[in-house]
Motif scaffolding. Structure first.
Motif, mmCIF file in Angstrom:
data_model
loop_
_atom_site.group_PDB
_atom_site.id
_atom_site.type_symbol
_atom_site.label_atom_id
_atom_site.label_comp_id
_atom_site.label_asym_id
_atom_site.label_seq_id
_atom_site.Cartn_x
_atom_site.Cartn_y
_atom_site.Cartn_z
ATOM 1 N N GLN A 5 16.818 57.444 49.850
ATOM 2 C CA GLN A 5 17.256 57.473 51.253
ATOM 3 C C GLN A 5 18.299 56.425 51.494
ATOM 4 O O GLN A 5 17.852 55.319 50.795
ATOM 5 N N VAL A 6 19.507 56.637 52.066
ATOM 6 C CA VAL A 6 20.262 55.356 52.383
ATOM 7 C C VAL A 6 19.678 54.841 53.720
ATOM 8 O O VAL A 6 19.157 55.683 54.670
ATOM 9 N N LYS A 7 19.282 53.450 53.896
ATOM 10 C CA LYS A 7 18.645 52.915 54.927
ATOM 11 C C LYS A 7 19.910 51.767 55.584
ATOM 12 O O LYS A 7 20.533 51.005 55.084
ATOM 13 N N ALA A 8 19.607 51.953 57.019
ATOM 14 C CA ALA A 8 20.672 51.082 57.657
ATOM 15 C C ALA A 8 20.070 50.542 59.028
ATOM 16 O O ALA A 8 19.239 51.239 59.673
ATOM 17 N N TYR A 9 20.319 49.195 59.385
ATOM 18 C CA TYR A 9 19.978 48.824 60.503
ATOM 19 C C TYR A 9 21.142 48.936 61.537
ATOM 20 O O TYR A 9 22.548 48.503 61.134
ATOM 21 N N VAL A 10 20.985 49.386 62.793
ATOM 22 C CA VAL A 10 22.115 49.504 63.848
ATOM 23 C C VAL A 10 21.763 48.822 64.835
ATOM 24 O O VAL A 10 20.567 48.534 65.536
ATOM 25 N N LEU A 11 22.739 47.608 65.084
ATOM 26 C CA LEU A 11 22.665 46.658 66.152
ATOM 27 C C LEU A 11 23.331 47.001 67.260
ATOM 28 O O LEU A 11 24.329 47.543 67.134
ATOM 29 N N ILE A 12 22.522 47.242 68.480
ATOM 30 C CA ILE A 12 23.114 47.961 69.638
ATOM 31 C C ILE A 12 23.290 47.080 70.846
ATOM 32 O O ILE A 12 22.071 46.316 71.126
ATOM 33 N N GLU A 68 22.381 57.602 76.644
ATOM 34 C CA GLU A 68 22.865 56.982 77.679
ATOM 35 C C GLU A 68 22.392 55.410 77.664
ATOM 36 O O GLU A 68 21.365 55.210 77.643
ATOM 37 N N GLY A 69 23.420 54.346 78.116
ATOM 38 C CA GLY A 69 23.213 53.125 78.194
ATOM 39 C C GLY A 69 23.657 52.398 76.737
ATOM 40 O O GLY A 69 23.711 51.095 76.878
ATOM 41 N N VAL A 70 23.885 53.018 75.832
ATOM 42 C CA VAL A 70 24.634 52.605 74.606
ATOM 43 C C VAL A 70 25.948 52.319 74.805
ATOM 44 O O VAL A 70 26.693 53.041 75.253
ATOM 45 N N PHE A 71 26.207 51.001 74.678
ATOM 46 C CA PHE A 71 27.819 50.425 74.977
ATOM 47 C C PHE A 71 28.526 50.186 73.564
ATOM 48 O O PHE A 71 29.785 50.679 73.489
ATOM 49 N N LYS A 72 27.830 49.563 72.615
ATOM 50 C CA LYS A 72 28.520 49.559 71.235
ATOM 51 C C LYS A 72 27.443 49.380 70.100
ATOM 52 O O LYS A 72 26.345 48.879 70.538
ATOM 53 N N THR A 73 27.832 49.750 69.030
ATOM 54 C CA THR A 73 26.922 49.765 67.700
ATOM 55 C C THR A 73 27.568 49.197 66.680
ATOM 56 O O THR A 73 29.030 49.102 66.351
ATOM 57 N N ILE A 74 26.773 48.273 65.780
ATOM 58 C CA ILE A 74 27.232 47.939 64.575
ATOM 59 C C ILE A 74 26.200 48.178 63.527
ATOM 60 O O ILE A 74 25.009 47.873 63.775
ATOM 61 N N THR A 75 26.807 48.708 62.550
ATOM 62 C CA THR A 75 25.826 49.211 61.372
ATOM 63 C C THR A 75 25.844 48.348 60.119
ATOM 64 O O THR A 75 26.854 47.925 59.787
ATOM 65 N N CYS A 76 24.653 48.018 59.663
ATOM 66 C CA CYS A 76 24.844 47.097 58.396
ATOM 67 C C CYS A 76 23.852 48.239 57.594
ATOM 68 O O CYS A 76 22.649 48.318 57.662
ATOM 69 N N LEU A 77 24.413 48.608 56.379
ATOM 70 C CA LEU A 77 23.805 49.412 55.414
ATOM 71 C C LEU A 77 22.876 48.521 54.519
ATOM 72 O O LEU A 77 23.223 47.273 54.002
ATOM 73 N N VAL A 78 21.891 48.759 53.959
ATOM 74 C CA VAL A 78 21.020 48.182 53.420
ATOM 75 C C VAL A 78 21.409 48.349 51.811
ATOM 76 O O VAL A 78 21.678 49.258 51.539
ATOM 77 N N VAL A 79 21.609 46.920 51.081
ATOM 78 C CA VAL A 79 21.997 47.194 49.448
ATOM 79 C C VAL A 79 20.721 46.925 48.536
ATOM 80 O O VAL A 79 21.138 47.129 47.369
ATOM 81 N N LYS A 80 19.724 46.525 49.201
ATOM 82 C CA LYS A 80 18.623 45.924 48.241
ATOM 83 C C LYS A 80 18.967 45.169 47.304
ATOM 84 O O LYS A 80 19.178 44.402 46.880
#
Length: 80
Positions: A5-12, A68-80
């Motif tokens: 699985q590809v894992k990512a943290y999404v900062l919102i 609704e309410g999400v203004f902006k996202t930044i995605t950080c992919l996990v590289v292990k």
């Protein structure tokens, strides 16, 4: 055989006063493992998992950014 699985943290960034609501709405979405309202520069952090990077992108665009309410996202992919 283990499924990779590809894992990512999404900062919102959420609209003012919407962080808790956004986190709760995101938690139930397919591909989202968890979501929490947080303090600091971002309002919510979500953890996504999918079979590949394209599917992670699809989760973000179709399941997170449309909430609704999400203004902006930044995605950080996990590289292990």
């Amino acid at each position: 055989m283990e499924v990779v699985q590809v894992k990512a943290y999404v900062l919102i960034n959420a609209s003012p006063g919407r962080a808790i609501d956004v986190a709760e709405r995101i938690k139930g979405q397919e591909g989202v493992v968890g979501a929490d309202a947080i303090t600091g520069e971002y309002d919510v952090i979500a953890v996504c998992e999918a079979p590949d990077v394209n599917q992670v992108g699809r989760v973000i665009v179709e399941k997170i950014q449309k909430v609704e309410g999400v203004f902006k996202t930044i995605t950080c992919l996990v590289v292990k």
